[in-house]
Each structure stands twice: as C-alpha cells, then as structure tokens.
Design a protein around this motif. Structure first.
Motif, PDB file in Angstrom:
ATOM      1  N   ALA A  43       0.829  -1.211   0.000  1.00 43.73           N
ATOM      2  CA  ALA A  43       0.000   0.000   0.000  1.00 43.73           C
ATOM      3  C   ALA A  43       0.860   1.257   0.000  1.00 43.73           C
ATOM      4  CB  ALA A  43      -0.932  -0.001   1.216  1.00 43.73           C
ATOM      5  N   LEU A  44       1.977   1.227   0.716  1.00 43.64           N
ATOM      6  CA  LEU A  44       2.843   2.407   0.792  1.00 43.64           C
ATOM      7  C   LEU A  44       3.629   2.637  -0.500  1.00 43.64           C
ATOM      8  CD1 LEU A  44       4.253   2.114   4.416  1.00 43.64           C
ATOM      9  CD2 LEU A  44       2.459   3.645   3.588  1.00 43.64           C
ATOM     10  N   GLU A  45       3.854   1.575  -1.270  1.00 37.97           N
ATOM     11  CA  GLU A  45       4.602   1.703  -2.518  1.00 37.97           C
ATOM     12  C   GLU A  45       3.736   2.151  -3.691  1.00 37.97           C
ATOM     13  OE1 GLU A  45       6.389  -2.134  -2.920  1.00 37.97           O
ATOM     14  OE2 GLU A  45       8.089  -1.613  -1.649  1.00 37.97           O
ATOM     15  N   ARG A  46       2.441   2.147  -3.519  1.00 37.92           N
ATOM     16  CA  ARG A  46       1.551   2.542  -4.612  1.00 37.92           C
ATOM     17  C   ARG A  46       1.767   3.999  -4.979  1.00 37.92           C
ATOM     18  NH1 ARG A  46      -4.303   0.963  -2.697  1.00 37.92           N
ATOM     19  NH2 ARG A  46      -4.710   2.678  -4.106  1.00 37.92           N
ATOM     20  N   TRP A  48      -0.567   6.119  -5.856  1.00 35.56           N
ATOM     21  CA  TRP A  48      -1.615   6.847  -5.128  1.00 35.56           C
ATOM     22  C   TRP A  48      -1.874   6.099  -3.833  1.00 35.56           C
ATOM     23  CZ3 TRP A  48      -1.854  11.264  -7.392  1.00 35.56           C
ATOM     24  CH2 TRP A  48      -1.692  11.348  -8.766  1.00 35.56           C
ATOM     25  N   ARG A  49      -1.185   6.519  -2.805  1.00 36.07           N
ATOM     26  CA  ARG A  49      -1.322   5.864  -1.505  1.00 36.07           C
ATOM     27  C   ARG A  49      -2.707   6.080  -0.924  1.00 36.07           C
ATOM     28  NH1 ARG A  49       3.824   7.571   2.201  1.00 36.07           N
ATOM     29  NH2 ARG A  49       5.382   6.402   1.072  1.00 36.07           N
ATOM     30  N   ILE A  53      -4.235   3.342   6.597  1.00 34.81           N
ATOM     31  CA  ILE A  53      -3.848   1.933   6.520  1.00 34.81           C
ATOM     32  C   ILE A  53      -4.513   1.230   7.701  1.00 34.81           C
ATOM     33  CG2 ILE A  53      -1.929   0.297   6.639  1.00 34.81           C
ATOM     34  CD1 ILE A  53      -1.575   1.928   4.200  1.00 34.81           C
ATOM     35  N   ALA A  67      -1.335   6.834   6.517  1.00 40.47           N
ATOM     36  CA  ALA A  67      -0.228   6.309   5.711  1.00 40.47           C
ATOM     37  C   ALA A  67       0.970   7.246   5.727  1.00 40.47           C
ATOM     38  CB  ALA A  67      -0.690   6.058   4.281  1.00 40.47           C
ATOM     39  N   ASP A  68       0.713   8.553   5.721  1.00 43.08           N
ATOM     40  CA  ASP A  68       1.836   9.492   5.710  1.00 43.08           C
ATOM     41  C   ASP A  68       2.522   9.618   7.065  1.00 43.08           C
ATOM     42  OD1 ASP A  68      -0.286  10.792   6.914  1.00 43.08           O
ATOM     43  OD2 ASP A  68       0.018  12.681   5.860  1.00 43.08           O
TER      44      ASP A  68
END
Length: 104
Positions: A43-46, A48-49, A53, A67-68
């Motif tokens: 999810a973090l590598e996408r 558009w995060r 999470i 996520a940030d």
C-alpha cells in the motif's frame, strides 16, 4: 530438561514471540505479522497511496494509521534480537573495561 523442570514443579520458560515486523509511527509501534507487513508495504509503494492503513497487530488489536505518518516497517527475527542483545552486552563490557577509576 523441560521434563525435569515439570517434575520439580519449576515453571517452564515461555516461548518467545517469534518473528514479527514493527510498524513505527511518531508516537507508537505496532508488532504485526509478515503478511500484514507485506500488505502495508504494498500500500505504501503505490503511486496513489491510501490515506489510511488498516492493520491488526499480533495481540489482535485493530488500528487505522495515517499512511503518511508511518515512518518505518522493519523485520525483527529472534536471531536478530539475540545477536543485538549479544552485541549490546559486549559493547557495555568494553565501555566498562575502558573506564578509569577516577571517572565520574
């Protein structure tokens, strides 16, 4: 040996937590399974995060984390922790050996 401890009425040493991953934010650390860590990493590598999470830690607690705000996701195996404890023990031993008696 465990049989002897059991027969003598001594408590058995509990098993360690095993291998897990640590999800670190500014104010908290969650211990999660490898599967959860892999899902968070994906999810973090996408490009558009997602904003949030969702995770479930090893004790079953559910959490939603921005996520940030996730600073790191790191592996922690029993072997790594054992080697780290040995390293810290040897480091402290070295520091103590280098101290002079008049240091305050």
């Amino acid at each position: 040996m465990n049989g002897l401890k059991h027969m003598q009425g001594l408590p058995e040493r509990p098993a360690g937590p095993g291998d897990y991953y640590e999800v670190t934010t500014e104010f908290a650390v969650w211990y999660v399974s490898a599967e959860t860590a892999a899902r968070i990493g994906t999810a973090l590598e996408r490009r558009w995060r997602p904003r949030w999470i969702k995770l479930v830690d090893l004790s079953g607690s559910r959490a939603w984390v921005r996520a940030d705000r996730i600073e790191s996701v790191s592996e922690s195996t029993e072997r790594q922790r054992t080697r780290d404890r040995q390293f810290q023990h040897l480091r402290r031993k070295e520091v103590r050996a280098e101290r002079r008696w008049d240091d305050e």
